[in-house]
Design a protein around this motif. Structure first.
Motif, PDB file in Angstrom:
ATOM      1  N   TYR A  32      -0.909 -15.203  -5.017  1.00 15.90           N
ATOM      2  CA  TYR A  32      -0.450 -14.008  -5.748  1.00 15.90           C
ATOM      3  C   TYR A  32       0.898 -13.603  -5.180  1.00 15.90           C
ATOM      4  N   ARG A  33       1.627 -12.751  -5.923  1.00 12.78           N
ATOM      5  CA  ARG A  33       2.902 -12.237  -5.420  1.00 12.78           C
ATOM      6  C   ARG A  33       2.685 -10.818  -4.919  1.00 12.78           C
ATOM      7  N   ALA A  34       3.362 -10.486  -3.824  1.00 11.34           N
ATOM      8  CA  ALA A  34       3.268  -9.119  -3.291  1.00 11.34           C
ATOM      9  C   ALA A  34       3.598  -8.134  -4.401  1.00 11.34           C
ATOM     10  N   GLY A  35       2.737  -7.115  -4.618  1.00 12.78           N
ATOM     11  CA  GLY A  35       2.966  -6.097  -5.636  1.00 12.78           C
ATOM     12  C   GLY A  35       2.150  -6.293  -6.903  1.00 12.78           C
ATOM     13  N   GLN A  36       1.550  -7.475  -7.078  1.00  8.20           N
ATOM     14  CA  GLN A  36       0.737  -7.716  -8.293  1.00  8.20           C
ATOM     15  C   GLN A  36      -0.635  -7.032  -8.171  1.00  8.20           C
ATOM     16  N   PHE A  37      -1.465  -7.158  -9.218  1.00 13.27           N
ATOM     17  CA  PHE A  37      -2.806  -6.561  -9.182  1.00 13.27           C
ATOM     18  C   PHE A  37      -3.865  -7.580  -9.564  1.00 13.27           C
ATOM     19  N   HIS A  52      -9.016  -2.426 -12.318  1.00 16.41           N
ATOM     20  CA  HIS A  52      -7.977  -3.273 -11.725  1.00 16.41           C
ATOM     21  C   HIS A  52      -7.230  -2.505 -10.643  1.00 16.41           C
ATOM     22  N   PHE A  53      -6.824  -3.246  -9.624  1.00 19.00           N
ATOM     23  CA  PHE A  53      -6.205  -2.662  -8.431  1.00 19.00           C
ATOM     24  C   PHE A  53      -5.065  -3.538  -7.950  1.00 19.00           C
ATOM     25  N   SER A  54      -4.029  -2.893  -7.441  1.00 15.53           N
ATOM     26  CA  SER A  54      -2.957  -3.643  -6.781  1.00 15.53           C
ATOM     27  C   SER A  54      -3.519  -4.290  -5.522  1.00 15.53           C
ATOM     28  N   GLY A  93      -7.578 -12.780 -10.945  1.00 13.79           N
ATOM     29  CA  GLY A  93      -6.170 -12.409 -10.871  1.00 13.79           C
ATOM     30  C   GLY A  93      -5.312 -13.636 -10.657  1.00 13.79           C
ATOM     31  N   PRO A  94      -4.067 -13.480 -10.316  1.00 10.14           N
ATOM     32  CA  PRO A  94      -3.348 -12.208 -10.241  1.00 10.14           C
ATOM     33  C   PRO A  94      -2.648 -11.898 -11.566  1.00 10.14           C
ATOM     34  N   THR A 117      -0.057   1.378  -2.568  1.00  6.16           N
ATOM     35  CA  THR A 117      -0.711   0.076  -2.337  1.00  6.16           C
ATOM     36  C   THR A 117       0.175  -1.144  -2.653  1.00  6.16           C
ATOM     37  N   PRO A 118       0.779  -1.247  -3.841  1.00  6.91           N
ATOM     38  CA  PRO A 118       1.591  -2.451  -4.088  1.00  6.91           C
ATOM     39  C   PRO A 118       2.845  -2.489  -3.221  1.00  6.91           C
ATOM     40  N   VAL A 119       3.322  -1.312  -2.817  1.00  7.12           N
ATOM     41  CA  VAL A 119       4.550  -1.237  -2.021  1.00  7.12           C
ATOM     42  C   VAL A 119       4.251  -1.636  -0.574  1.00  7.12           C
ATOM     43  N   ARG A 120       3.076  -1.276  -0.096  1.00  3.62           N
ATOM     44  CA  ARG A 120       2.677  -1.755   1.222  1.00  3.62           C
ATOM     45  C   ARG A 120       2.667  -3.290   1.222  1.00  3.62           C
ATOM     46  N   SER A 121       2.121  -3.860   0.137  1.00  2.00           N
ATOM     47  CA  SER A 121       2.066  -5.314   0.019  1.00  2.00           C
ATOM     48  C   SER A 121       3.484  -5.900   0.083  1.00  2.00           C
ATOM     49  N   MET A 122       4.405  -5.291  -0.663  1.00  2.00           N
ATOM     50  CA  MET A 122       5.776  -5.836  -0.723  1.00  2.00           C
ATOM     51  C   MET A 122       6.517  -5.649   0.598  1.00  2.00           C
TER      52      MET A 122
END
Ligand SMILES: Cc1cc2nc3c(=O)[nH]c(=O)nc-3n(C[C@H](O)[C@H](O)[C@H](O)COP(=O)(O)OP(=O)(O)OC[C@H]3O[C@@H](n4cnc5c(N)ncnc54)[C@H](O)[C@@H]3O)c2cc1C
Length: 236
Positions: A32-37, A52-54, A93-94, A117-122
């Motif tokens: 998956y890519r950082a920021g996806q869900f 669905h969740f990031s 996913g993703p 949440t998605p920003v923490r991932s990125m």
């Protein structure tokens, strides 16, 4: 795409009312890519219920994928409050284009509460991969106790290409240069991100917050192609 039945491998308490749920990768790759869900199906009273969740994890975390949810009074949240390691789930996913550009770029993230949440991932991905993306995050919360991933954000700030400003809606006064009372607004954007016109914006959080900030950024003259957003339906 991947889709399979599995079980929750770990539950992590974050702030009052916010928990992270992990699924061990075992020998699976789960790209998956950082920021996806991704989609998470739980069985509630014999019926499947999907939300669905990031990803709050980064692809650089090799052992597990993770999502983080504010526990509300919904049926789905009730099931998550009872969930333990071993609870059945189906994941798929993703999806999504709320993700980092491949080439180094100037980025601005405006988040409210669970929208982190998605920003923490990125941001974790930028740090772990030592990417040259230049990142400024404005993060709004009610108060200090409700800052999700607070300790980790402090670690991320040690990277010279990541700057973080907190906005505390219920604070009257603050004791640090990067903590501000009130809400993120147009003045905050202009003052704290002086090169805003050159940045790609990412907005994530409750619908009212994302809609308000979208209009404010547009009125600064930014075109739609410079604004990405994830609207976290179901929250106010
Ligand atoms: C791209 C994306 C990423 C998300 N990532 C996260 C995340 O990382 N963490 C997180 O906590 N939440 C995330 N959400 C929101 C999440 O999918 C749920 O909607 C939210 O958690 C509310 O669920 P609930 O069980 O608390 O309430 P629910 O009872 O499910 O919902 C509360 C109210 O919102 C409405 N609603 C719920 N889902 C939708 C929908 N898809 N469209 C329109 N109305 C809806 C319901 O009808 C209900 O009235 C994300 C949403 C999107 C679109």
């Amino acid at each position: 795409m991947w889709q399979f039945e599995t079980e929750i491998s770990e539950v992590v308490n974050r702030t009052p009312g916010v928990k992270s749920f992990r699924f061990a990768k075992k020998e699976r790759k789960l790209p998956y890519r950082a920021g996806q869900f991704f989609y998470v199906t739980l069985k509630i009273n014999g019926r499947n219920n999907v939300h669905h969740f990031s990803f709050s994890s980064s692809p650089t975390q090799t052992d597990y994928i993770e999502f983080t949810k504010r526990i509300t009074d919904s049926e789905y949240s009730g099931a998550l409050s009872r969930a333990r390691a071993g609870t059945w789930a189906e994941i798929e996913g993703p999806e999504g284009a709320f993700a980092l550009p491949a080439k180094p770029a100037k980025l601005a993230f405006l988040c409210g509460g669970i929208g982190i949440t998605p920003v923490r991932s990125m941001l974790c991905y930028v740090k772990d991969r030592k990417l040259a993306h230049d990142c400024t995050l404005l993060f709004g919360n009610r108060d200090r106790d409700n800052i999700i991933f607070k300790a980790e954000l402090e670690t991320l700030e040690l990277n010279s290409n990541i700057r973080i400003h907190h906005f505390l809606a219920e604070a009257k006064a603050v004791d640090s240069v990067n903590v501000h009372p009130g809400l993120i607004d147009q003045d905050a954007i202009v003052n704290l991100i002086p090169d805003y016109a050159q940045r790609l914006f990412y907005l994530s959080g409750p619908p009212s917050m994302v809609q308000a900030l979208y209009s404010q950024i547009q009125s600064l003259g930014l075109p739609a192609r410079q604004i990405k957003y994830d609207i976290f339906t179901g929250y106010r």
